[in-house]
Design a protein around this motif. Structure first.
Motif, PDB file in Angstrom:
ATOM      1  N   ARG A 291      11.332   4.702  -1.117  1.00 57.92           N
ATOM      2  CA  ARG A 291      10.825   5.989  -1.607  1.00 57.92           C
ATOM      3  C   ARG A 291       9.403   6.238  -1.122  1.00 57.92           C
ATOM      4  N   LEU A 292       8.577   5.209  -1.176  1.00 57.96           N
ATOM      5  CA  LEU A 292       7.201   5.353  -0.700  1.00 57.96           C
ATOM      6  C   LEU A 292       7.167   5.560   0.815  1.00 57.96           C
ATOM      7  N   SER A 293       8.072   4.889   1.527  1.00 57.41           N
ATOM      8  CA  SER A 293       8.140   5.067   2.974  1.00 57.41           C
ATOM      9  C   SER A 293       8.470   6.516   3.318  1.00 57.41           C
ATOM     10  N   CYS A 294       9.370   7.113   2.551  1.00 56.45           N
ATOM     11  CA  CYS A 294       9.715   8.520   2.777  1.00 56.45           C
ATOM     12  C   CYS A 294       8.506   9.428   2.508  1.00 56.45           C
ATOM     13  N   ARG A 295       7.741   9.081   1.494  1.00 54.91           N
ATOM     14  CA  ARG A 295       6.575   9.912   1.159  1.00 54.91           C
ATOM     15  C   ARG A 295       5.551   9.890   2.278  1.00 54.91           C
ATOM     16  N   TYR A 296       5.372   8.732   2.916  1.00 50.64           N
ATOM     17  CA  TYR A 296       4.320   8.596   3.927  1.00 50.64           C
ATOM     18  C   TYR A 296       4.897   8.509   5.338  1.00 50.64           C
ATOM     19  N   ILE A 297       6.053   9.131   5.545  1.00 49.44           N
ATOM     20  CA  ILE A 297       6.708   9.055   6.834  1.00 49.44           C
ATOM     21  C   ILE A 297       5.843   9.697   7.917  1.00 49.44           C
ATOM     22  N   GLY A 298       5.820   9.084   9.082  1.00 50.62           N
ATOM     23  CA  GLY A 298       5.002   9.581  10.181  1.00 50.62           C
ATOM     24  C   GLY A 298       3.540   9.222  10.052  1.00 50.62           C
ATOM     25  N   GLN A 299       3.170   8.487   9.009  1.00 49.95           N
ATOM     26  CA  GLN A 299       1.787   8.104   8.771  1.00 49.95           C
ATOM     27  C   GLN A 299       1.636   6.582   8.863  1.00 49.95           C
ATOM     28  N   THR A 300       0.399   6.146   8.728  1.00 48.98           N
ATOM     29  CA  THR A 300       0.089   4.722   8.705  1.00 48.98           C
ATOM     30  C   THR A 300      -0.601   4.409   7.385  1.00 48.98           C
ATOM     31  N   PRO A 301       0.170   4.273   6.308  1.00 44.12           N
ATOM     32  CA  PRO A 301      -0.443   4.080   4.983  1.00 44.12           C
ATOM     33  C   PRO A 301      -1.164   2.740   4.887  1.00 44.12           C
ATOM     34  N   GLN A 302      -2.245   2.731   4.137  1.00 46.24           N
ATOM     35  CA  GLN A 302      -2.995   1.505   3.928  1.00 46.24           C
ATOM     36  C   GLN A 302      -2.205   0.532   3.036  1.00 46.24           C
ATOM     37  N   ILE A 303      -2.423  -0.742   3.249  1.00 47.55           N
ATOM     38  CA  ILE A 303      -1.731  -1.763   2.459  1.00 47.55           C
ATOM     39  C   ILE A 303      -2.005  -1.580   0.967  1.00 47.55           C
ATOM     40  N   THR A 304      -3.251  -1.341   0.632  1.00 48.52           N
ATOM     41  CA  THR A 304      -3.611  -1.217  -0.784  1.00 48.52           C
ATOM     42  C   THR A 304      -2.910  -0.040  -1.442  1.00 48.52           C
ATOM     43  N   LEU A 305      -2.685   1.030  -0.661  1.00 49.30           N
ATOM     44  CA  LEU A 305      -1.999   2.193  -1.208  1.00 49.30           C
ATOM     45  C   LEU A 305      -0.580   1.822  -1.626  1.00 49.30           C
ATOM     46  N   PHE A 306       0.120   1.120  -0.761  1.00 43.84           N
ATOM     47  CA  PHE A 306       1.487   0.695  -1.064  1.00 43.84           C
ATOM     48  C   PHE A 306       1.507  -0.197  -2.307  1.00 43.84           C
ATOM     49  N   ILE A 307       0.661  -1.218  -2.296  1.00 43.26           N
ATOM     50  CA  ILE A 307       0.667  -2.203  -3.375  1.00 43.26           C
ATOM     51  C   ILE A 307       0.312  -1.566  -4.719  1.00 43.26           C
ATOM     52  N   ASP A 308      -0.746  -0.760  -4.735  1.00 47.73           N
ATOM     53  CA  ASP A 308      -1.176  -0.142  -5.993  1.00 47.73           C
ATOM     54  C   ASP A 308      -0.102   0.785  -6.545  1.00 47.73           C
ATOM     55  N   GLU A 309       0.543   1.541  -5.675  1.00 45.49           N
ATOM     56  CA  GLU A 309       1.575   2.472  -6.126  1.00 45.49           C
ATOM     57  C   GLU A 309       2.771   1.729  -6.708  1.00 45.49           C
ATOM     58  N   ILE A 310       3.187   0.668  -6.046  1.00 40.47           N
ATOM     59  CA  ILE A 310       4.336  -0.101  -6.529  1.00 40.47           C
ATOM     60  C   ILE A 310       4.013  -0.795  -7.849  1.00 40.47           C
ATOM     61  N   LYS A 311       2.825  -1.361  -7.948  1.00 44.07           N
ATOM     62  CA  LYS A 311       2.427  -2.010  -9.198  1.00 44.07           C
ATOM     63  C   LYS A 311       2.412  -1.016 -10.351  1.00 44.07           C
ATOM     64  N   ARG A 312       1.933   0.191 -10.066  1.00 43.06           N
ATOM     65  CA  ARG A 312       1.834   1.205 -11.124  1.00 43.06           C
ATOM     66  C   ARG A 312       3.219   1.629 -11.607  1.00 43.06           C
ATOM     67  N   ILE A 313       4.152   1.821 -10.671  1.00 44.19           N
ATOM     68  CA  ILE A 313       5.477   2.330 -11.040  1.00 44.19           C
ATOM     69  C   ILE A 313       6.338   1.239 -11.679  1.00 44.19           C
ATOM     70  N   LEU A 314       6.304   0.037 -11.096  1.00 36.11           N
ATOM     71  CA  LEU A 314       7.173  -1.032 -11.591  1.00 36.11           C
ATOM     72  C   LEU A 314       6.510  -1.893 -12.661  1.00 36.11           C
TER      73      LEU A 314
END
Length: 356
Positions: A291-314
């Protein structure tokens, strides 16, 4: 001799899946041929390797191409009993076999072909074996290697797992060539939707032309020539993506089509393919990474962005290495691509995400 007898239900299923053995009509086959049809048929008939692998995401037309090639072979005069087709997802009884590829092939040789594979080759003819969705078979590569090393057969395999096909490619070095087919090209959407014909400008394996100035000048003129069709097609792509079913049923409301794509492709990968290989993939985490990959498709998301978002949701402690493993798994299913930076100084950055 009854050396290669199969379970009666499996035998019945095989006969039903190969109606040409009884000279009965084939099921209707979709007439539109994707770009991979011609090169796959060419390699299967006369390629340097006995095995050609067509790999790509689910629902992009791999099985349809296999059926179209079978139809083409029959129309060109290949004897009915020289073709075997197995869709491994549809035959549950093969799981009882220790070596399903070999067991079914030698059953076919004895009871359908009626002579050895090599005898047919000495007679100047060919036998064609089609193994669809082969990644579902444990240890398929050693079986296939044994088969083609000892028998003169031409084999086409398809698979939705890049990882499994690559593993097999290592075992089948010199015996297998691979064609990768993704979702529809713009020119294929144009043809499928009836917008017009946009011919392929760059031939297969024609990358040497990219170094020539005249190529880019001609490409510009080519683009202007087909501008109207291309813009119409790109609007359709922007609206419905590039999976064939979305354009085959262009009148279907997008909400209904999105549910269908989610059920037959995304959920299938997360719930079925995730059980292959690693035993303890977390489906909820895998779904969230996608789901996060779809949100940031075509971009180069920062590692911290991925981790923080997943921690918050799960509401769980997830490290980057595990997240990266799940991203690589999604890439192995060909559901998305990870595009690594070309410049060495950027290699430590997160890969760019590209949705298939």
């Amino acid at each position: 001799m009854n050396m290669n007898k199969l379970d009666p239900i499996l035998e019945k299923n095989l006969r039903n899946a190969n109606p040409w053995w009884q000279s009965t009509a084939l099921p209707p086959i979709f007439p539109f041929k994707r770009w991979a049809f011609a090169p796959t048929l060419k390699r299967l008939k006369n390629g340097m390797t006995p095995v050609v692998a067509l790999r790509g995401p689910r629902q992009v037309g791999k099985s349809t191409i296999a059926q179209q090639i079978i139809q083409q072979l029959l129309m060109s005069g290949v004897p009915n009993n020289h073709i075997l087709h197995i869709l491994f997802e549809d035959l549950p009884h093969f799981t009882a076999l220790q070596q399903p590829i070999l067991d079914i092939s030698y059953w076919f040789e004895q009871y359908i072909l009626g002579k050895t594979f090599n005898t047919v080759a000495y007679e100047g003819q060919k036998v064609y074996l089609f193994f669809d969705e082969l990644q579902n078979i444990p240890h398929w590569a050693p079986q296939l290697k044994y088969l083609v090393d000892l028998n003169a057969v031409r084999v086409m395999i398809t698979g939705s797992s890049a990882l499994q096909i690559e593993i097999g490619q290592d075992s089948l070095a010199g015996r297998l060539s691979t064609i990768e087919m993704g979702t529809l090209f713009l020119r294929e959407i144009a043809a499928l939707r009836g917008f017009g014909d946009i011919p392929s400008f760059l031939p297969n394996n024609g990358f040497s032309q990219l170094k020539q100035q005249y190529f880019w000048q001609e490409l510009r003129n080519f683009g202007l020539q087909h501008q109207k069709i291309r813009q119409t097609t790109f609007a359709a792509f922007s609206e419905r993506g590039a999976y064939p079913i979305a354009h085959l049923y262009a009148e279907t409301p997008w909400e209904e089509m999105a549910d269908q794509l989610n059920e037959t492709i995304i959920r299938r990968v997360i719930q079925h393919d995730s059980r292959m290989g690693e035993k303890h993939r977390d489906e909820q985490l895998l779904e969230e990474v996608f789901r996060l990959s779809c949100r940031y498709i075509g971009q180069t998301p920062q590692i911290t962005l991925f981790i923080d978002e997943i921690k918050r949701i799960l509401n769980a402690q997830i490290d980057w290495q595990k997240t990266l493993n799940y991203l690589n798994f999604l890439a192995s299913t060909l559901l998305l691509r990870l595009i690594e930076p070309l410049e060495l100084r950027l290699k430590r950055r997160t890969a760019k995400l590209c949705l298939c």
